[in-house]
Design a protein around this motif. Structure first.
Motif, PDB file in Angstrom:
ATOM      1  N   ARG A   1     -11.345   2.592   3.615  1.00 11.62           N
ATOM      2  CA  ARG A   1     -12.573   2.243   3.877  1.00 11.62           C
ATOM      3  C   ARG A   1     -13.277   3.925   4.357  1.00 11.62           C
TER       4      ARG A   1
ATOM      5  N   ARG B   1     -15.706   7.222   3.044  1.00 16.34           N
ATOM      6  CA  ARG B   1     -16.700   7.565   1.886  1.00 16.34           C
ATOM      7  C   ARG B   1     -16.242   8.424   0.880  1.00 16.34           C
TER       8      ARG B   1
ATOM      9  N   ARG C   1     -10.769   5.256  -1.166  1.00 16.18           N
ATOM     10  CA  ARG C   1     -11.987   4.923  -0.564  1.00 16.18           C
ATOM     11  C   ARG C   1     -12.209   3.370  -0.268  1.00 16.18           C
ATOM     12  N   ARG C   2     -11.687   2.761  -1.044  1.00 15.81           N
ATOM     13  CA  ARG C   2     -11.865   1.077  -1.001  1.00 15.81           C
ATOM     14  C   ARG C   2     -10.794   0.639  -0.127  1.00 15.81           C
ATOM     15  N   ARG C   3      -9.488   1.270   0.013  1.00 14.09           N
ATOM     16  CA  ARG C   3      -8.550   0.629   0.796  1.00 14.09           C
ATOM     17  C   ARG C   3      -8.588   1.169   2.305  1.00 14.09           C
TER      18      ARG C   3
ATOM     19  N   ARG D   1     -11.123   6.740  -5.747  1.00 13.90           N
ATOM     20  CA  ARG D   1     -11.577   5.314  -5.632  1.00 13.90           C
ATOM     21  C   ARG D   1     -10.595   4.413  -4.836  1.00 13.90           C
ATOM     22  N   TYR D   2      -9.565   4.362  -5.203  1.00 13.24           N
ATOM     23  CA  TYR D   2      -8.653   3.521  -4.659  1.00 13.24           C
ATOM     24  C   TYR D   2      -8.473   3.676  -2.904  1.00 13.24           C
TER      25      TYR D   2
ATOM     26  N   THR E   1       0.821  -1.058   0.017  1.00 13.15           N
ATOM     27  CA  THR E   1       0.046  -0.058   0.040  1.00 13.15           C
ATOM     28  C   THR E   1       0.879   1.231  -0.089  1.00 13.15           C
TER      29      THR E   1
END
Length: 460
Positions: free
Chosen positions: A226, A228, A222-224, A219-220, A24
């Protein structure tokens, strides 16, 4: 003793390192580097678009357009001088006072315009050579007019005036040849890659990729992590989208304003100057025909402009009223060309006045030729007053009315062209605003990514 034999040795497959960052933190650093690399060409192109469009507009406004119009102005002034010589000859005053003060003033203006044109064409060797030849013919023209005056009332005087008039036509032809080359250069200059919609394609492509990269980073994260949203990345994307719209709109506006000023506006002004030249040509050629009794010239010099060049067919009263109210011209010629380029009220009104004067000019010319004696006149006899008279309904008077109307049309057209050039020269704030917005986008993007990198390090 090892139980493993040579034939039973097995090889474990070696581990292949992934080409893309696997952890990461390394992915976050790679995203930051990619964002920097994507925003550099966006910022560079935005600044270059504003700078080059401003430089192109300045080049057109300060050199190319004045250079082309100076050639038209010189042609009009020289033809006015020729008209003064011809009317002085047919009136009988030439042998006593010469071509008069009108001739002197017109020749002086013609030389001034030629000087301006030569100075503005100093970086063009071909144009300099052509204008040097024109200047030589100008000197010969004035010499021939002076020799004509020494001939008194004899045939040599008429022959020298005819020869000078042919020289004048050769000069005008040379000026118009150079003007056509200038118009082509202007058309090319206002259609360069940096000015107009062409440059919007690479800029839009690079900016769109940078915008997609920002959205991908958002987007990355937000997903990694968590989360919003990532406000810095969203703000950066919004600012980048605004810069894209700002730059593309500026490029299109510059293209439109240059097309108006250096395209339609320049064509209109050039046509109006040629119309003034044609008015002087019509009066001067009629006067020479009266002086010679209609004897055709033996020179093969191209014939000058005629009433047909001004308007063909000559509009009726109803057509002139329609022009004044803004209708499209239903006739050809130089004035129709000028009116078709612009629908402004001042230009339309001046065009209608010029067309009215052309009707009087045509009628006076027909009457002068009908009244002239067969052997010609150089003593102010029959028909001469119809050409030289300055009152309404006579040729010189109608020519003066047409010239005044065309001058008003030129002033109106020049005012609008200058306004369009001023708008095109305005960078729209991109020179300063572009780098500021790009810097803000870069700071927001790095903040959105690197903050998460530091946060990840603390979590570890």
């Amino acid at each position: 003793m090892s139980s493993t034999t040579a034939g039973s040795i097995t090889h474990r497959p070696s581990r292949v390192r992934p080409r893309l960052p696997a952890s990461t933190p390394s992915r976050l650093v790679a995203l930051a580097v990619l964002l920097v690399l994507a925003l550099i060409p966006v910022c560079t192109l935005s600044v270059l678009i504003a700078d080059r469009s401003r430089a192109t507009t300045a080049e057109l406004r300060d050199r190319r357009i004045p250079a082309a119009l100076a050639l038209d102005q010189a042609a009009a002034a020289l033809t006015e001088a020729d008209r003064a010589t011809a009317t002085s000859l047919v009136s009988g005053a030439f042998s006593l006072t010469g071509p008069g003060q009108d001739y002197q003033d017109a020749v002086k203006r013609a030389n001034q315009y030629l000087t301006v044109a030569a100075d503005l064409h100093r970086d063009d060797p071909g144009a300099r050579a052509r204008l040097t030849g024109v200047n030589a013919l100008m000197v010969e023209y004035t010499i021939m007019v002076g020799l004509a005056q020494t001939g008194g009332d004899g045939p040599l005087s008429l022959a020298n005036v005819f020869y000078a008039s042919d020289l004048r036509r050769s000069i005008v032809t040379g000026l118009y040849d150079q003007r056509r080359a200038d118009l082509e250069d202007i058309r090319a200059a206002r259609s360069t890659w940096w000015v107009g919609t062409y440059v919007a394609v690479p800029f839009g492509a690079t900016a769109f990729l940078a915008l997609l990269l920002l959205l991908f980073a958002h987007r990355y994260l937000r997903r990694r992590f968590r989360r919003r949203t990532s406000p810095p990345l969203l703000l950066g994307a919004a600012a980048l989208a605004a810069l894209i719209a700002w730059t593309v709109l500026h490029a299109q506006t510059t293209h439109d304003r240059l097309a108006e000023a250096a395209g339609r506006g320049l064509t209109s002004q050039s046509a109006l100057w040629q119309a003034r030249t044609a008015v002087h040509e019509v009066v001067g050629s009629t006067a020479l025909d009266l002086a010679s009794g209609g004897v055709p010239r033996t020179s093969d010099v191209k014939a000058g402009l005629t009433l047909r060049d001004l308007a063909e067919p000559l509009p009726s009263v109803d057509d002139i009223d329609a022009v004044r109210t803004g209708a499209d011209p239903r006739f050809g010629g130089l004035i129709a060309t000028a009116l078709a380029q612009d629908r402004s009220v001042p230009l339309r009104a001046a065009g209608a006045r010029a067309l009215t004067a052309l009707g009087a000019l045509r009628q006076a010319g027909e009457r002068a030729r009908a009244e002239a004696p067969r052997g010609g006149t150089r003593d102010g006899g029959a028909g001469a007053a119809t050409v030289t008279g300055r009152s309404e309904g006579l040729m010189s008077g109608a020519a003066d009315d047409a010239e005044a109307a065309l001058t008003d049309a030129l002033i109106a057209g020049r005012r609008e062209a200058d306004a369009a050039l001023a708008e095109a020269a305005d960078d729209g704030g991109l020179t300063v605003g572009g780098p500021v917005v790009c810097t803000a986008v870069l700071v927001l993007a790095l903040a959105g990514v690197l903050v998460r990198r530091f946060e990840y390090g603390r979590l570890r």
